[in-house]
Design an enzyme around this catalytic site. Structure first.
Site, PDB file in Angstrom:
ATOM      1  N   LYS A  21     -57.380  41.465 -13.063  1.00  0.00           N
ATOM      2  CA  LYS A  21     -57.043  42.769 -13.634  1.00  0.00           C
ATOM      3  C   LYS A  21     -58.281  43.621 -13.888  1.00  0.00           C
ATOM      4  O   LYS A  21     -58.361  44.762 -13.499  1.00  0.00           O
ATOM      5  CB  LYS A  21     -56.268  42.583 -14.945  1.00  0.00           C
ATOM      6  CG  LYS A  21     -54.924  43.313 -14.920  1.00  0.00           C
ATOM      7  CD  LYS A  21     -54.166  43.173 -16.228  1.00  0.00           C
ATOM      8  CE  LYS A  21     -53.556  41.788 -16.379  1.00  0.00           C
ATOM      9  NZ  LYS A  21     -53.262  41.444 -17.763  1.00  0.00           N
ATOM     10  N   THR A  27     -60.398  33.933 -10.557  1.00  0.00           N
ATOM     11  CA  THR A  27     -61.054  32.640 -10.773  1.00  0.00           C
ATOM     12  C   THR A  27     -60.015  31.603 -11.155  1.00  0.00           C
ATOM     13  O   THR A  27     -59.218  31.813 -12.070  1.00  0.00           O
ATOM     14  CB  THR A  27     -62.099  32.716 -11.912  1.00  0.00           C
ATOM     15  OG1 THR A  27     -61.446  33.125 -13.121  1.00  0.00           O
ATOM     16  CG2 THR A  27     -63.247  33.647 -11.577  1.00  0.00           C
ATOM     17  N   ASN A  29     -58.977  28.415 -12.972  1.00  0.00           N
ATOM     18  CA  ASN A  29     -59.507  27.720 -14.151  1.00  0.00           C
ATOM     19  C   ASN A  29     -59.085  26.252 -14.181  1.00  0.00           C
ATOM     20  O   ASN A  29     -57.948  25.921 -13.855  1.00  0.00           O
ATOM     21  CB  ASN A  29     -59.015  28.413 -15.426  1.00  0.00           C
ATOM     22  CG  ASN A  29     -59.622  29.803 -15.606  1.00  0.00           C
ATOM     23  OD1 ASN A  29     -59.508  30.661 -14.734  1.00  0.00           O
ATOM     24  ND2 ASN A  29     -60.267  30.005 -16.728  1.00  0.00           N
ATOM     25  N   GLU A  79     -64.663  28.066 -14.161  1.00  0.00           N
ATOM     26  CA  GLU A  79     -63.832  28.971 -13.356  1.00  0.00           C
ATOM     27  C   GLU A  79     -64.402  29.090 -11.957  1.00  0.00           C
ATOM     28  O   GLU A  79     -65.571  29.436 -11.800  1.00  0.00           O
ATOM     29  CB  GLU A  79     -63.840  30.375 -13.947  1.00  0.00           C
ATOM     30  CG  GLU A  79     -63.401  30.489 -15.374  1.00  0.00           C
ATOM     31  CD  GLU A  79     -63.486  31.945 -15.819  1.00  0.00           C
ATOM     32  OE1 GLU A  79     -63.193  32.843 -15.020  1.00  0.00           O
ATOM     33  OE2 GLU A  79     -63.868  32.169 -16.968  1.00  0.00           O
ATOM     34  N   HIS A  84     -62.489  33.297  -0.143  1.00  0.00           N
ATOM     35  CA  HIS A  84     -61.444  33.255   0.879  1.00  0.00           C
ATOM     36  C   HIS A  84     -60.276  34.077   0.344  1.00  0.00           C
ATOM     37  O   HIS A  84     -60.073  34.143  -0.864  1.00  0.00           O
ATOM     38  CB  HIS A  84     -60.997  31.800   1.108  1.00  0.00           C
ATOM     39  CG  HIS A  84     -59.845  31.671   2.066  1.00  0.00           C
ATOM     40  ND1 HIS A  84     -60.014  31.798   3.426  1.00  0.00           N
ATOM     41  CD2 HIS A  84     -58.519  31.440   1.861  1.00  0.00           C
ATOM     42  CE1 HIS A  84     -58.834  31.641   4.021  1.00  0.00           C
ATOM     43  NE2 HIS A  84     -57.912  31.430   3.088  1.00  0.00           N
ATOM     44  N   LYS A 107     -74.939  35.702 -18.460  1.00  0.00           N
ATOM     45  CA  LYS A 107     -75.541  36.814 -19.190  1.00  0.00           C
ATOM     46  C   LYS A 107     -74.459  37.696 -19.794  1.00  0.00           C
ATOM     47  O   LYS A 107     -73.316  37.676 -19.361  1.00  0.00           O
ATOM     48  CB  LYS A 107     -76.377  37.673 -18.231  1.00  0.00           C
ATOM     49  CG  LYS A 107     -77.676  37.030 -17.823  1.00  0.00           C
ATOM     50  CD  LYS A 107     -78.530  37.990 -17.018  1.00  0.00           C
ATOM     51  CE  LYS A 107     -78.084  38.029 -15.570  1.00  0.00           C
ATOM     52  NZ  LYS A 107     -79.012  38.704 -14.670  1.00  0.00           N
ATOM     53  N   PHE A 109     -73.610  41.810 -20.346  1.00  0.00           N
ATOM     54  CA  PHE A 109     -73.992  43.031 -19.630  1.00  0.00           C
ATOM     55  C   PHE A 109     -73.583  44.227 -20.476  1.00  0.00           C
ATOM     56  O   PHE A 109     -72.754  44.102 -21.382  1.00  0.00           O
ATOM     57  CB  PHE A 109     -73.297  43.082 -18.264  1.00  0.00           C
ATOM     58  CG  PHE A 109     -73.730  41.984 -17.314  1.00  0.00           C
ATOM     59  CD1 PHE A 109     -74.827  42.155 -16.478  1.00  0.00           C
ATOM     60  CD2 PHE A 109     -73.043  40.772 -17.280  1.00  0.00           C
ATOM     61  CE1 PHE A 109     -75.233  41.145 -15.617  1.00  0.00           C
ATOM     62  CE2 PHE A 109     -73.451  39.751 -16.413  1.00  0.00           C
ATOM     63  CZ  PHE A 109     -74.541  39.943 -15.587  1.00  0.00           C
TER      64      PHE A 109
END
Ligand code: ADP
Ligand code: RBF
Ligand code: MG
Length: 155
Positions: A21, A27, A29, A79, A84, A107, A109
């Site tokens: 989203k 990813t 999990n 994650e 692909h 990190k 951001f």
């Protein structure tokens, strides 16, 4: 890191629900049990390697291990973003991965766009590093080959 390459597998569970989203980068999990099993000498950070869903093809992947400081998660997560395009979601399927190398620490951001740019550069880095002969070999590791297929091929 003594534990690399690190092989592991587990079912794909629901995560925090913001991957696609907000970032446009999905990813898969792992459950807590898999996260808790990580050897102590694999610190949090961004890694790359190979991944396979069920008995499918082996693809390149990048992954994040840790607390996602940009989002200040309270739970450690593992994650995997598989490099692909899949036709469908694969929640509940078994994801097998081998973590091959380390890219950078996690990190925080200043903006979501910087996080997205960092992930895109991780994907490029992983894509090129995995081309090396040593790393390519791991793609063909028997860990990714189900036993029944090995027998059928007469090995
Ligand atoms: P969640 O917060 O539940 O992990 P995501 O937005 O991160 O939600 O989406 C992850 C899900 O998307 C995975 O569990 C998987 O079913 C699906 N998916 C589709 N393509 C990919 C991909 N290339 N890499 C990882 N997951 C993918
Ligand atoms: N989250 C962070 O807070 N900081 C990071 O530096 C960071 N790097 C990531 C790198 C990759 C390759 C991936 C796949 C994820 C990364 N994330 C990072 C996690 C990201 O915030 C998370 O996937 C989404 O919040 C969805 O849970
Ligand atoms: Mg996710």
């Amino acid at each position: 890191m003594k534990s690399l390459p690190y092989f592991c597998r587990g079912e794909v569970v629901k995560g925090f629900g913001r991957g696609s989203k907000e970032l446009g980068i999905r990813t898969a999990n792992f459950p807590d049990r898999v996260v808790e099993h990580l050897p102590a000498d694999i610190p949090t950070g961004i890694y790359y390697g190979w991944a396979c869903v069920g008995h499918g093809e082996v693809h390149k992947m990048v992954m994040s291990i840790g607390w996602n400081p940009f989002y200040k998660n309270e739970k450690k997560s593992m994650e995997t973003h598989i490099i692909h395009t899949f036709k469908e979601d694969f929640y509940g399927e078994v994801l097998s991965i081998v973590i091959v190398g380390y890219i950078r620490p996690e990190k925080s951001f200043n903006s979501i766009d910087e996080l997205i740019a960092a992930i895109h550069s991780d994907i490029e880095e992983a894509t090129s590093r995995l081309e090396s002969d040593d790393h390519r070999k791991l793609k063909d590791d028997s860990f990714f080959t189900p036993l029944d297929r090995t027998i059928m091929n007469g090995h």
